[in-house]
Design a protein around this motif. Sequence first.
Motif, PDB file in Angstrom:
ATOM      1  N   GLY A 188      23.024 -21.937  12.550  1.00 49.79           N
ATOM      2  CA  GLY A 188      23.815 -20.869  13.484  1.00 49.79           C
ATOM      3  C   GLY A 188      23.616 -19.670  13.061  1.00 49.79           C
ATOM      4  O   GLY A 188      24.053 -18.436  13.709  1.00 49.79           O
ATOM      5  N   SER A 189      22.888 -19.094  11.826  1.00 42.58           N
ATOM      6  CA  SER A 189      22.756 -17.565  11.512  1.00 42.58           C
ATOM      7  C   SER A 189      21.189 -17.422  11.479  1.00 42.58           C
ATOM      8  O   SER A 189      20.984 -16.113  10.978  1.00 42.58           O
ATOM      9  N   GLU A 190      20.637 -18.016  12.048  1.00 41.27           N
ATOM     10  CA  GLU A 190      19.014 -17.966  12.179  1.00 41.27           C
ATOM     11  C   GLU A 190      18.683 -16.553  13.002  1.00 41.27           C
ATOM     12  O   GLU A 190      17.982 -15.777  12.508  1.00 41.27           O
ATOM     13  N   ALA A 191      19.375 -16.440  14.238  1.00 38.71           N
ATOM     14  CA  ALA A 191      19.011 -15.239  14.843  1.00 38.71           C
ATOM     15  C   ALA A 191      19.596 -13.935  14.290  1.00 38.71           C
ATOM     16  O   ALA A 191      18.784 -12.856  14.266  1.00 38.71           O
ATOM     17  N   GLU A 192      20.772 -14.067  13.542  1.00 39.57           N
ATOM     18  CA  GLU A 192      20.996 -12.844  12.907  1.00 39.57           C
ATOM     19  C   GLU A 192      20.232 -12.532  11.623  1.00 39.57           C
ATOM     20  O   GLU A 192      20.062 -11.289  11.275  1.00 39.57           O
ATOM     21  N   PHE A 193      19.732 -13.532  10.969  1.00 38.92           N
ATOM     22  CA  PHE A 193      18.942 -13.284   9.741  1.00 38.92           C
ATOM     23  C   PHE A 193      17.729 -12.734  10.205  1.00 38.92           C
ATOM     24  O   PHE A 193      17.047 -11.636   9.574  1.00 38.92           O
ATOM     25  N   GLU A 194      17.004 -13.324  11.249  1.00 42.79           N
ATOM     26  CA  GLU A 194      15.780 -12.548  11.875  1.00 42.79           C
ATOM     27  C   GLU A 194      16.085 -11.054  12.345  1.00 42.79           C
ATOM     28  O   GLU A 194      15.160 -10.253  12.280  1.00 42.79           O
ATOM     29  N   ARG A 195      17.306 -10.916  12.727  1.00 44.45           N
ATOM     30  CA  ARG A 195      17.459  -9.420  13.539  1.00 44.45           C
ATOM     31  C   ARG A 195      17.313  -8.490  12.331  1.00 44.45           C
ATOM     32  O   ARG A 195      16.983  -7.407  12.221  1.00 44.45           O
ATOM     33  N   VAL A 196      18.214  -8.975  11.280  1.00 46.55           N
ATOM     34  CA  VAL A 196      18.470  -7.993  10.173  1.00 46.55           C
ATOM     35  C   VAL A 196      16.782  -7.598   9.646  1.00 46.55           C
ATOM     36  O   VAL A 196      16.510  -6.457   9.427  1.00 46.55           O
ATOM     37  N   TRP A 197      15.961  -8.698   9.453  1.00 48.30           N
ATOM     38  CA  TRP A 197      14.478  -8.433   8.936  1.00 48.30           C
ATOM     39  C   TRP A 197      14.038  -7.345  10.092  1.00 48.30           C
ATOM     40  O   TRP A 197      13.186  -6.475   9.884  1.00 48.30           O
ATOM     41  N   ARG A 198      13.999  -7.820  11.230  1.00 47.88           N
ATOM     42  CA  ARG A 198      13.380  -7.182  12.514  1.00 47.88           C
ATOM     43  C   ARG A 198      13.886  -5.740  12.315  1.00 47.88           C
ATOM     44  O   ARG A 198      12.849  -4.649  12.498  1.00 47.88           O
ATOM     45  N   GLU A 199      14.987  -5.141  12.090  1.00 48.04           N
ATOM     46  CA  GLU A 199      15.733  -3.899  12.429  1.00 48.04           C
ATOM     47  C   GLU A 199      15.703  -3.129  10.965  1.00 48.04           C
ATOM     48  O   GLU A 199      15.964  -1.920  11.071  1.00 48.04           O
ATOM     49  N   ARG A 200      15.484  -3.613   9.805  1.00 46.86           N
ATOM     50  CA  ARG A 200      15.505  -2.990   8.733  1.00 46.86           C
ATOM     51  C   ARG A 200      14.193  -2.126   8.384  1.00 46.86           C
ATOM     52  O   ARG A 200      13.092  -2.357   8.894  1.00 46.86           O
ATOM     53  N   HIS A 222      15.465  -2.515  -0.197  1.00 46.51           N
ATOM     54  CA  HIS A 222      16.408  -3.658  -0.642  1.00 46.51           C
ATOM     55  C   HIS A 222      17.782  -3.101  -1.009  1.00 46.51           C
ATOM     56  O   HIS A 222      18.451  -3.885  -1.516  1.00 46.51           O
ATOM     57  N   LYS A 223      18.220  -1.954  -0.416  1.00 47.23           N
ATOM     58  CA  LYS A 223      19.493  -1.386  -1.018  1.00 47.23           C
ATOM     59  C   LYS A 223      20.614  -2.349  -0.173  1.00 47.23           C
ATOM     60  O   LYS A 223      21.608  -2.309  -0.992  1.00 47.23           O
ATOM     61  N   ASP A 224      20.149  -2.933   0.819  1.00 50.43           N
ATOM     62  CA  ASP A 224      21.366  -3.644   1.379  1.00 50.43           C
ATOM     63  C   ASP A 224      21.221  -5.066   1.395  1.00 50.43           C
ATOM     64  O   ASP A 224      21.911  -5.783   1.909  1.00 50.43           O
ATOM     65  N   ALA A 225      20.364  -5.681   0.701  1.00 46.20           N
ATOM     66  CA  ALA A 225      20.039  -6.944   0.419  1.00 46.20           C
ATOM     67  C   ALA A 225      21.148  -7.766  -0.025  1.00 46.20           C
ATOM     68  O   ALA A 225      21.336  -8.958   0.270  1.00 46.20           O
ATOM     69  N   GLY A 226      22.026  -7.111  -0.880  1.00 43.82           N
ATOM     70  CA  GLY A 226      22.933  -8.057  -1.256  1.00 43.82           C
ATOM     71  C   GLY A 226      24.609  -7.775  -0.668  1.00 43.82           C
ATOM     72  O   GLY A 226      25.389  -8.372  -0.816  1.00 43.82           O
ATOM     73  N   ALA A 227      24.252  -7.006   0.418  1.00 44.65           N
ATOM     74  CA  ALA A 227      25.512  -6.694   1.365  1.00 44.65           C
ATOM     75  C   ALA A 227      26.230  -7.915   1.590  1.00 44.65           C
ATOM     76  O   ALA A 227      25.475  -8.973   2.055  1.00 44.65           O
ATOM     77  N   SER A 228      27.424  -8.186   1.766  1.00 41.93           N
ATOM     78  CA  SER A 228      28.255  -9.271   2.051  1.00 41.93           C
ATOM     79  C   SER A 228      27.868  -9.584   3.507  1.00 41.93           C
ATOM     80  O   SER A 228      27.867 -10.716   3.764  1.00 41.93           O
TER      81      SER A 228
END
Length: 111
Positions: free
Chosen positions: A13-25, A77-83
């Motif tokens: 259920g988090s796949e689309a959001e995970f991919e979006r974060v990578w696309r937009e970073r 990687h500054k936001d990699a650990g963001a909640s």
Amino acid sequence: MFIATNRFKVKHGSEAEFERVWRERDSYIASVPGFVAFDLCRGPEKEEYTLYISHTVWATKAEFEAWTKSEAFRLAHKDAGASANRVNYMGGPEFEGFESVLSLSPAEKAA
């Protein structure tokens, strides 16, 4: 050649959001010396997660290691650990590094 991968176990259920974060970073990687290519790959679905890997190709291991100590790396990687990002996957990324011992291209295969 050196190949750096990170495995991510992304909650169903988090796949689309995970991919979006990578696309937009902002990756800051394209102009780094030794950088060759990057891929984000979706793998098999397991019972609790979908497996992903980030796959980065470098000219040499030394250039990859220099990247990991650079300001560009820290910025990327500054936001990699963001909640907000951590809720998408189970555990942390699992790093694996590989030095190429044999490499073939289509032209070499045909020869």
